[in-house]
Write an enzyme that holds these catalytic residues in place. Structure first.
Site, mmCIF file in Angstrom:
data_model
loop_
_atom_site.group_PDB
_atom_site.id
_atom_site.type_symbol
_atom_site.label_atom_id
_atom_site.label_comp_id
_atom_site.label_asym_id
_atom_site.label_seq_id
_atom_site.Cartn_x
_atom_site.Cartn_y
_atom_site.Cartn_z
ATOM 1 N N TRP A 106 -15.307 -21.794 22.905
ATOM 2 C CA TRP A 106 -13.972 -21.435 22.409
ATOM 3 C C TRP A 106 -14.103 -20.572 21.168
ATOM 4 O O TRP A 106 -13.449 -19.533 21.052
ATOM 5 C CB TRP A 106 -13.180 -22.702 22.091
ATOM 6 C CG TRP A 106 -11.716 -22.488 21.829
ATOM 7 C CD1 TRP A 106 -10.675 -22.766 22.673
ATOM 8 C CD2 TRP A 106 -11.119 -21.953 20.630
ATOM 9 N NE1 TRP A 106 -9.475 -22.436 22.084
ATOM 10 C CE2 TRP A 106 -9.715 -21.930 20.824
ATOM 11 C CE3 TRP A 106 -11.622 -21.483 19.426
ATOM 12 C CZ2 TRP A 106 -8.821 -21.467 19.858
ATOM 13 C CZ3 TRP A 106 -10.741 -21.013 18.462
ATOM 14 C CH2 TRP A 106 -9.360 -21.011 18.680
ATOM 15 N N CYS A 213 -9.803 -23.941 28.785
ATOM 16 C CA CYS A 213 -10.184 -24.855 27.710
ATOM 17 C C CYS A 213 -9.852 -26.270 28.158
ATOM 18 O O CYS A 213 -8.851 -26.495 28.850
ATOM 19 C CB CYS A 213 -9.411 -24.500 26.437
ATOM 20 S SG CYS A 213 -9.442 -25.771 25.156
ATOM 21 N N HIS A 215 -8.415 -28.555 26.897
ATOM 22 C CA HIS A 215 -7.131 -29.089 26.459
ATOM 23 C C HIS A 215 -5.976 -28.167 26.828
ATOM 24 O O HIS A 215 -4.908 -28.202 26.218
ATOM 25 C CB HIS A 215 -7.181 -29.378 24.957
ATOM 26 C CG HIS A 215 -8.221 -30.396 24.628
ATOM 27 N ND1 HIS A 215 -9.487 -30.046 24.203
ATOM 28 C CD2 HIS A 215 -8.223 -31.749 24.725
ATOM 29 C CE1 HIS A 215 -10.197 -31.143 24.031
ATOM 30 N NE2 HIS A 215 -9.464 -32.179 24.334
ATOM 31 N N ASN A 437 -15.973 -35.545 22.573
ATOM 32 C CA ASN A 437 -15.375 -34.426 21.853
ATOM 33 C C ASN A 437 -14.273 -34.949 20.936
ATOM 34 O O ASN A 437 -13.205 -35.350 21.402
ATOM 35 C CB ASN A 437 -14.808 -33.416 22.860
ATOM 36 C CG ASN A 437 -14.107 -32.244 22.186
ATOM 37 O OD1 ASN A 437 -14.135 -32.111 20.958
ATOM 38 N ND2 ASN A 437 -13.478 -31.396 22.976
ATOM 39 N N LEU A 438 -14.535 -34.934 19.640
ATOM 40 C CA LEU A 438 -13.553 -35.339 18.622
ATOM 41 C C LEU A 438 -12.630 -34.147 18.369
ATOM 42 O O LEU A 438 -12.594 -33.578 17.291
ATOM 43 C CB LEU A 438 -14.281 -35.743 17.339
ATOM 44 C CG LEU A 438 -15.340 -36.845 17.487
ATOM 45 C CD1 LEU A 438 -16.338 -36.796 16.339
ATOM 46 C CD2 LEU A 438 -14.678 -38.213 17.572
ATOM 47 N N SER A 439 -11.860 -33.817 19.361
ATOM 48 C CA SER A 439 -11.229 -32.503 19.422
ATOM 49 C C SER A 439 -10.168 -32.259 18.354
ATOM 50 O O SER A 439 -9.326 -33.125 18.088
ATOM 51 C CB SER A 439 -10.585 -32.308 20.795
ATOM 52 O OG SER A 439 -9.946 -31.060 20.863
ATOM 53 N N PRO A 440 -10.165 -31.051 17.769
ATOM 54 C CA PRO A 440 -9.071 -30.660 16.884
ATOM 55 C C PRO A 440 -7.807 -30.327 17.662
ATOM 56 O O PRO A 440 -6.760 -30.089 17.063
ATOM 57 C CB PRO A 440 -9.629 -29.418 16.170
ATOM 58 C CG PRO A 440 -10.594 -28.842 17.145
ATOM 59 C CD PRO A 440 -11.209 -30.011 17.852
ATOM 60 N N SER A 441 -7.906 -30.323 18.999
ATOM 61 C CA SER A 441 -6.701 -30.158 19.817
ATOM 62 C C SER A 441 -5.865 -31.429 19.821
ATOM 63 O O SER A 441 -4.694 -31.402 20.198
ATOM 64 C CB SER A 441 -7.080 -29.787 21.260
ATOM 65 O OG SER A 441 -7.683 -28.521 21.325
#
EC number: 4.1.3.1
Length: 576
Positions: A106, A213, A215, A437-441
């Protein structure tokens, strides 16, 4: 009488070298490193694909280091925590505090493609984009390692004792997206990753044609067997190159709503079918095609699809059988017995094919069930898929035969999902490592967690087996936050904004970019100049006149209002 054939000695030597190398590979595969790996090919296949010139790869040393790091975390119930690095500055700062580095597709797609054309994470950038970023960061790691060694060997023992050593050579795990096409594309991509410095690579089970992606909406899975082929292609390439590159298999099965085909029986139980008999012979795709021929588009076509789906009674085959049994004219005990038998045999762990399910349903009296998985197919031909943690677990079991780490992409930081997935995976493959995945999404503030629960989230799921955890885009967001807030303040307050927000903060926290000439390696290349020129150089970059000497001096700073008493400050030497 035919003359006997005498095998030339050169041929015998060639075969001898080949067989010796085959034996080496077999011994390598029997090591602890590969005790969980199941290859559908032989050592002879691997050696036959190799050339005669043996090559070593620096990334292989990093792969071994990564493996040791992650296995240690797994054994201790802890996790390697990291995030996506954008550039050499970030990767050198991360090295002081973290033990692995992540390279995000990404971030590359949005900030650094091979063509310099930015865009969203659709994996439509050139396939050397992420390998190029890996090389960018790996070269930086090696450079700062060399620079540090030169600096330390210029110190006395006492100085070295007081100066922290930084391990800049932290293993890099890179985003391989979907493998970028067919088998040969995946093979060539993995070759690039090894050559460019990746210690690990992750590959996901989305369609390479419709990749999104993790998310975003609209994700299309490939069949389990197709993704296994990708993983096998990756593992084969690593074997051909003689590397222990860590292979991460990602599944998007939790949130996916479509799947390319129904060819793999392991996918059958999650494919949706229409149960409304009145739609027999009226497929969604044919109705949409008819609408297009009469000039309908956009909202009109969407209306056709919405109405059709609303009336189709979409459900899995198992759900349809349950409904059929409940409608039977039987007493409750008999119904419950049949339901229990069906649900026992149709558990997701058993991976019943649709054919097997129909045979079992018929034995239970469900003989006239209308359920059709072809009718709801999309215009592109995709089947409807019921995403779930169970679907991710089934895929994880299959992928764990080839991959070293399994990663389930999720839509939110849900501890129950994490637990369900970990327990499911470990029920059949207890030693496989997990990633998260500690996603920022995720909107973490909307997750319902307290601040303390956020602090505890990483160690808590680490105890479940998630030994590699990462924030994919933290480098991107940190970069944006710092620059946006600084630019705003700089426009208003000029140089004071820079001094307060950056220069003094670098000094306070011991950030080595304060002395940016030194950080960039000016001293290191002065050593080259002096070495070439007999120990002295009149053109050394860090010689007399370099402004960075100001950071080693004492000075008097006026009071905050410019009128008060000065404050004497001694600036400490910046860290290496």
């Amino acid at each position: 009488m035919a003359a006997s054939f005498s095998v030339p000695s050169m041929i015998m030597e060639e075969e001898g070298r080949f067989e010796a190398e085959v034996a080496e590979v077999q011994t390598w595969w029997s090591s602890e490193r590969f005790k969980l790996t199941r290859r559908p090919y032989t050592a002879r296949d691997v050696v036959a694909l190799r050339g005669h010139l043996k090559q070593g790869y620096a990334s292989n040393e990093m792969a071994k280091k990564l493996w040791r790091t992650l296995k240690s975390h797994q054994a201790n119930g802890t996790a390697s925590r990291t995030f996506g690095a954008l550039d050499p500055v970030q990767v050198t700062m991360m090295a002081k505090h973290l033990d692995t580095i992540y390279v995000s597709g990404w971030q590359c797609s949005s900030t650094h493609t091979s063509t310099n054309e930015p865009g969203p994470d659709l994996a439509d950038y050139p396939y050397d984009t992420v390998p190029n970023k890996v090389e960018h960061l790996f070269f930086a790691q090696q450079y700062h390692d060399r620079k540090q060694r030169e600096a330390r060997m210029s110190m006395s023992r006492e100085e070295r004792t007081k100066t922290p050593f930084v391990d800049y050579l932290k293993p890099i795990i890179a985003d391989g997206d979907t493998g970028f096409g067919g088998t040969t594309a995946t093979v060539k991509l993995c070759k690039l990753f090894v050559e460019r410095g990746a210690a690990g690579v992750h590959i996901e089970d989305q369609s390479s044609v419709t990749k999104k992606c993790g998310h975003m909406a609209g994700k299309v899975l490939v069949a389990v067997s197709e993704h296994i082929n990708r993983l096998v292609a990756a593992r084969l390439q690593f074997d051909v190159m003689g590397t222990e590159t860590v292979l991460v298999a990602r599944t998007d099965a939790v949130a996916a709503t479509l799947i390319q085909s129904n060819i793999d029986a392991r996918d059958h139980q999650f494919i949706l079918g229409a149960t409304n008999p009145s739609l027999r012979g009226k497929s969604l795709s044919s109705l949409l095609a008819e609408g297009m021929t009469v000039g309908k588009n956009g909202p009109a076509l969407q209306s056709i699809e919405d109405q059709w789906l609303g009336s189709a009674g979409l459900m899995t085959f198992s759900e349809a059988v349950v409904q059929a049994i409940k409608r039977m004219n039987l007493n409750e005990n008999e119904k419950n017995q049949r339901l229990s038998e069906w649900l026992t045999h149709a558990r997701y762990e058993n991976c019943l094919s649709n054919e097997q399910g129909r045979v079992l349903a018929a034995k239970l009296g469900v003989t006239d069930l209308f359920w059709d998985w072809d009718l709801p197919r999309t215009r592109e031909g995709f089947y409807r898929f019921q995403g779930s943690v169970a679907a991710a677990v089934v895929r994880g079991w299959a992928f764990a035969q080839i991959a070293d780490i399994i990663w389930m992409e999720t839509a939110s930081p849900d501890l129950n999902e994490c637990t369900q997935f970990a327990e499911g995976i470990k029920s059949k493959t207890p030693e496989v490592m997990l990633a998260y995945n500690l996603s920022p999404s995720f909107n973490w503030d909307a997750s319902g967690m307290t601040d303390q629960q956020m602090v505890e989230f990483i160690p808590r799921i680490a105890r479940l087996g998630y030994c590699w955890q990462f924030i994919t885009l933290a480098g991107f967001h940190a970069d944006a936050l710092v620059v946006d807030t600084f630019a705003k303040d700089y426009a208003r307050r000029g140089m004071l904004a820079y001094v307060e927000r950056i220069q003094r903060e670098e000094r306070t926290h011991g950030v080595d970019t304060l002395a940016h000439q030194k950080w960039s390696g000016a001293n290191y290349y002065d050593r080259y100049l002096k070495t070439v020129q007999g120990g002295i150089s009149s053109t050394a970059a860090m010689g007399k006149g370099v402004t960075e000497e100001q950071f080693k001096e004492s000075w008097t700073r006026p009071g905050a209002d410019g009128m008060g008493e000065g404050t004497s400050l001694v600036v400490a030497k910046s860290r290496m």
